[in-house]
Design a protein around this motif. Structure first.
Motif, PDB file in Angstrom:
ATOM      1  N   UNK A 142      41.616  27.483  35.885  1.00 14.58           N
ATOM      2  CA  UNK A 142      42.625  28.194  35.104  1.00 14.58           C
ATOM      3  C   UNK A 142      42.060  29.512  34.596  1.00 14.58           C
ATOM      4  N   UNK A 197      39.390  31.059  35.603  1.00 14.64           N
ATOM      5  CA  UNK A 197      38.992  31.957  36.681  1.00 14.64           C
ATOM      6  C   UNK A 197      40.197  32.690  37.238  1.00 14.64           C
ATOM      7  N   UNK A 198      41.308  31.929  37.421  1.00 16.33           N
ATOM      8  CA  UNK A 198      42.508  32.596  37.923  1.00 16.33           C
ATOM      9  C   UNK A 198      42.932  33.706  36.985  1.00 16.33           C
ATOM     10  N   UNK A 243      40.528  36.657  37.270  1.00 15.33           N
ATOM     11  CA  UNK A 243      40.654  37.469  38.481  1.00 15.33           C
ATOM     12  C   UNK A 243      41.967  38.244  38.481  1.00 15.33           C
TER      13      UNK A 243
END
Lengths: 321, 630
Positions: free
Chosen positions: B364, B366-367, B370
């Protein structure tokens, strides 16, 4: 405000005026132009060609999009079988590959032609625009594919009755998420599995004493029912969670691959430059070595010369005495 | 109801789409086109669309009309220029050479029948009449800088400046030409907006002439049944607006002090100090303080409405802006730190067992990280840009002591406290404060706002100004002007109060060292322009000084006028200043509109001017005028 009709009217008046005054406009050129075939500009022809191919692909995808996505549409009855879907997938993939290949070649060809900076800028931006168009069409196709893969996996997971292992293998990446339809599906599936359970129970009853089911057995079966139902519910919950997590991972993967592909070009260029640079440095080292040697040699010769001259002077001096 | 800017943008986009209505399909096939503009067209396009937007619309090349252009076959060429003689000559030359295959000609203002015939003649001569696909009259002869701010011309605008309008040897024909240009531009504004305004103007000067001409032109167009431009206008995609706005035409002469006033809002400061023009500021960056020869590179910054910090704070006083930049910087740093922390925490989890909850949490995060990276990069770039701009402005303020000038001028203009001549004298004779232009501006404002001014004092001040290397020619013009108009009590409210600024800024560890710069908070006040607008819109009796014209009315007798004057005055207004406007008045007008909206009367106000000179440019014009008198 459109004044094109006004302009055309002006042209007519001027033409009639010219005729009245006897001014002849160059007509011969006109005739020649009609007869002569205009020399096709190779650049534009190729560009239009590639564009038309991509457009054909896009139209095809859009046309078959509804049928492709109709999974539980038993009413209309014009489903696509999986083989047809696979066919479409492979065909579309092939066309996209050829298009991108053509585009790359086109770009390289343009780089080699020598033209004025304006025309070069124009060519580059034309190629960029076609590139963007191709990417958009590819995105349409990959969305379709992703929806299809997601549905297939859903069905596969729910048709299993056993509890799924916590460390299940991560399925193929997919990107879209349609929660409402999925819930409908799960309800459908639940009913199917429930009927399956009922059938198995009946079979069991027939296989055991073919009499009435005692109340205890009834209760037991009922409790088993409820238990199975709860387990199934928890299963669906976990499936949903896993799916959402995998979706995130898939999104990330996509982003990463995109970025990596973008960087690939840069890295290639950098490695080439680095190789060139090391070669240059090596050559430079060698040349410096030679220079030092020559310098040393020169010095030796100069010293030798001076020495010889001084000895000869001394000798002459002694001789004359 | 879309704003003026959106409508102009839509018109441009439609033009670039080869005058076909824009459709929204998935993945449109790219149609390539070439855009050719002249200088007027360039000024109109540059605040509205960026090069990236042009590429997305399919424009592969954009070129100046009067440059050498290569022949590019098989692609439509879209011309966007004004129908002047030299432009038409160049277009005929292009037709002769047969550079392009398809021509779409769009003229910024309507082309006369005579010139159209000339164009047709040369097209026939060069045998390319068949190549000209479309000829359009785009009524877009104005530059829209913000949603509600427009000016007439940017490059080659000297013919429209205050100097040109008011100089002594302006011939009648020249005046006519200038007036015609202004009327043309206003006409395009109203065609783009799609409705016919009521016209009110001050009496007895250039504004009245413009009002009469505009009224005549609108009337002619409305009663011309064939080419009625205001009929529906659904082609522009805008809704039919049932409320007609009021056009208030004002002349620069009603208020000469505001253009010379020193500024304190972010946008106005950028305009004054950094020459903000067409939403683009040129910021000098001093590199390498260690090198004795200081190389100052200039950096060009685009300030437009896509920048959230700019759109929120362009009207706020400078210290608020500094705080806001600091806040943004802190927020950006904290999100950056989060992303970096993520990297280390992810490294730890890679070895241990993939427990489901841990994975989900990290994926979560990391998304989110990014996805937010490009936004973070963009934010960083904007913060960088604003920091540079703010630092440059701050340096200018400190070196020229603009804050003391501003404070003194506000005191003078508000008359809330009696200003001693001594204070003004001190600032003028102070060698470290400001450029000679700043001192001239201060003195002119002082001279205009005080009712009695003895000749003695005048001589004294003049001597002091000359000693400070000021250019005193403008004074003679101002003397004469003051004699003509009687200015009394033009400004009410206003004034400033100093707020102790150390508390908040120091606690935030501000990178803007604003010590020595007073933190002045401007009290709400109304400039004369806003006051006239307010009285006109509320239909009060003092507005009877303004003439009233209605192009839609059949009769122009006084009975009809009086009747319509008693009706409900319209809520929206377009304010146009002949002779030059500035950002101070613009911000003041916006504040006024917001205030009215808070009181329950929603208003849409649009501010326009012939040009936007900043203080020093206006002073130059005044000194040119003064020179002529002598």
């Amino acid at each position: 405000m459109d004044i094109t009709p006004l302009f055309k009217a002006c042209i007519k008046t001027v033409k009639t005026r010219n005729k009245a005054f006897g001014i002849h406009s160059p007509i011969s050129e006109d005739k020649q132009r009609i007869l002569r075939v205009k020399s096709k500009n190779a650049f534009m022809a190729t560009a239009k060609d590639i564009c038309s191919q991509i457009t054909k692909l896009r139209d095809f995808l859009l046309e078959h999009r509804d049928k492709y996505l109709s999974f539980f549409n038993n009413v209309t009855g014009d489903d696509m079988s999986d083989e047809e879907r696979d066919q479409i997938d492979t065909g579309a993939q092939r066309i996209m590959n050829t298009c991108s290949h053509l585009l790359k070649e086109f770009r390289n060809d343009n780089r080699r032609t020598t033209v004025t900076p304006q025309t070069r800028e124009y060519m580059d931006s034309v190629v960029d625009l076609i590139d963007a168009y191709l990417k958009a069409v590819c995105k349409v196709h990959s969305e379709l594919k992703a929806m299809r893969v997601k549905r297939a996996l859903d069905m596969r997971k729910l048709s299993r009755l056993e509890l799924p292992a916590t460390k299940s293998s991560i399925p193929n990446p997919f990107t879209l998420d349609k929660v409402i339809e999925k819930e409908n599906e799960t309800e459908d599936e639940k009913e199917n599995t429930k009927t399956k359970l009922d059938l198995s129970e009946n079979e069991m009853a027939i296989m055991s004493d073919e009499g009435e089911l005692t109340s205890e057995e009834l209760q037991m079966f009922e409790s088993e029912n409820v238990q199975l139902l709860n387990e199934l519910n928890s299963m669906t919950e976990e499936v949903k969670q896993i799916e959402s997590k995998v979706l995130h991972i898939a999104e990330l993967q996509e982003i990463f691959t995109e970025k990596v592909l973008q960087q690939e070009q840069d890295i290639d260029r950098i490695s080439n430059t680095v190789v060139g640079a090391t070669e240059n440095v090596k050559d430079a080292n060698e040349q410096i070595k030679q220079a030092i040697q020559r310098n040393a040699g020169l010095r030796v010769y100069v010293l030798f010369f001076l020495l010889v001259m001084s000895f000869s002077l001394l000798f002459l001096d002694w001789y004359n005495d | 109801m879309s704003t003026l800017r959106e409508r102009q943008l839509n018109a441009l986009k439609q033009m670039l789409n080869l005058n076909q209505p824009l459709t929204k399909n998935i993945a449109n096939e790219p149609t390539w086109k070439i855009l050719i503009y002249d200088r007027v067209g360039q000024d109109i396009i540059s605040p509205l669309v960026s090069v990236k937007d042009l590429r997305e619309l399919g424009v592969t090349l954009h070129l100046q009309l009067h440059s050498d252009r290569d022949s590019i076959p098989e692609v439509p060429a879209v011309y966007f220029c004004s129908p002047s003689d030299e432009n038409l000559d160049r277009i005929c030359q292009d037709l002769d050479n047969g550079i392009y295959d398809q021509y779409h000609l769009n003229f910024i203002s309507p082309i006369t029948r005579h010139k159209l015939e000339d164009l047709a003649a040369s097209a026939i001569q060069s045998n390319s009449a068949v190549n000209i696909h479309k000829v359009f009259d785009q009524y877009l002869n104005f530059i829209c800088l913000e949603d509600d701010l427009f000016i007439m011309k940017h490059q080659q605008s000297d013919s429209l400046s205050y100097y040109a309008i008011n100089k002594a040897d302006t011939k009648d024909t020249e005046m006519e030409v200038i007036m015609d240009n202004i009327v043309e531009s206003l006409f395009s504004v109203f065609v783009t907006m799609g409705n016919v305004p009521f016209i009110r103007s001050t009496k007895g000067n250039a504004a009245e002439m413009v009002a009469k001409k505009l009224d005549k032109k609108l009337r002619e167009n409305l009663w011309d049944a064939r080419n009625n431009l205001f009929h529906g206008n659904t082609g522009q995609g805008g809704a039919f607006s049932f409320t007609r706005p009021m056009l208030i035409l004002l002349d620069r002469n009603i208020d000469m002090a505001t253009p010379l006033h020193h500024t304190w809002t972010y946008q106005a400061l950028a305009h004054d100090v950094l020459d903000l023009s067409l939403n683009r500021a040129v910021v000098p960056e001093n590199t390498n303080a260690t090198v004795p020869i200081q190389k100052s590179n200039t950096r060009i910054c685009d300030l437009d409405s896509k920048d959230p910090l700019w759109s929120e704070h362009k009207g706020s006083p400078f210290p608020t802006v500094a705080e806001a930049i600091q806040e943004d910087l802190d927020k950006y740093r904290s999100s950056e730190a989060e992303v970096k922390k993520l990297k280390s925490s992810m490294g730890l989890d890679a070895e241990s067992d993939l427990a489901l909850s841990m994975v989900s949490d990290n994926t979560q995060r990391l998304t989110n990280a990014v996805n937010s990276l490009p936004q973070l990069m963009e934010k960083k770039r904007l913060i960088d840009m604003h920091t540079t701009i703010a630092t440059a402005i701050l340096n200018a303020i400190k070196s020229r002591r603009l804050d003391s000038f501003f404070e003194l001028e506000e005191k003078i203009m508000s008359k809330s406290t009696a200003v001693e001549t001594k204070a003004v004298m001190d600032l003028i004779t102070d060698p470290s404060a400001g450029t000679p232009e700043d001192k001239m501006r201060l003195f002119i404002i002082y001279y205009l706002c005080t009712s009695q001014f003895t000749d003695d004092e005048y001589e004294k001040f003049e001597g002091a100004l000359v000693a400070a290397n000021c250019d005193v020619k403008a004074l003679s013009y101002m003397k004469r002007w003051k004699g003509f108009t009687k200015m009394s009590n033009q400004y009410e409210g206003g004034g400033t109060k100093t707020v102790s600024m150390f508390s908040k800024l120091v606690s935030q560890g501000s990178s803007f060292v604003m010590e020595g710069v007073k933190n002045l908070v401007v009290k709400k006040h109304k400039l004369p322009v806003s006051r006239i607008v307010e009285s006109a819109l509320s239909g009060s009796e003092s507005a009877a000084e303004l003439t009233w014209l209605d192009p839609r009315a059949a009769r122009t007798d006084s009975a009809g006028r009086a009747r319509s004057a008693r009706q409900q005055p319209p809520t929206d207004a377009v304010v146009f200043l002949v002779g030059g406007g500035n950002y101070i008045e613009y911000h003041n007008l916006i504040d006024f509109a917001k205030q009215q909206a808070a009181n329950g009367i929603p208003r849409k106000l649009i501010y326009g001017a012939t040009t936007l000179p900043n203080g020093s440019q206006f002073l130059k014009q005044l000194s040119l005028l003064g020179e002529e008198i002598q």
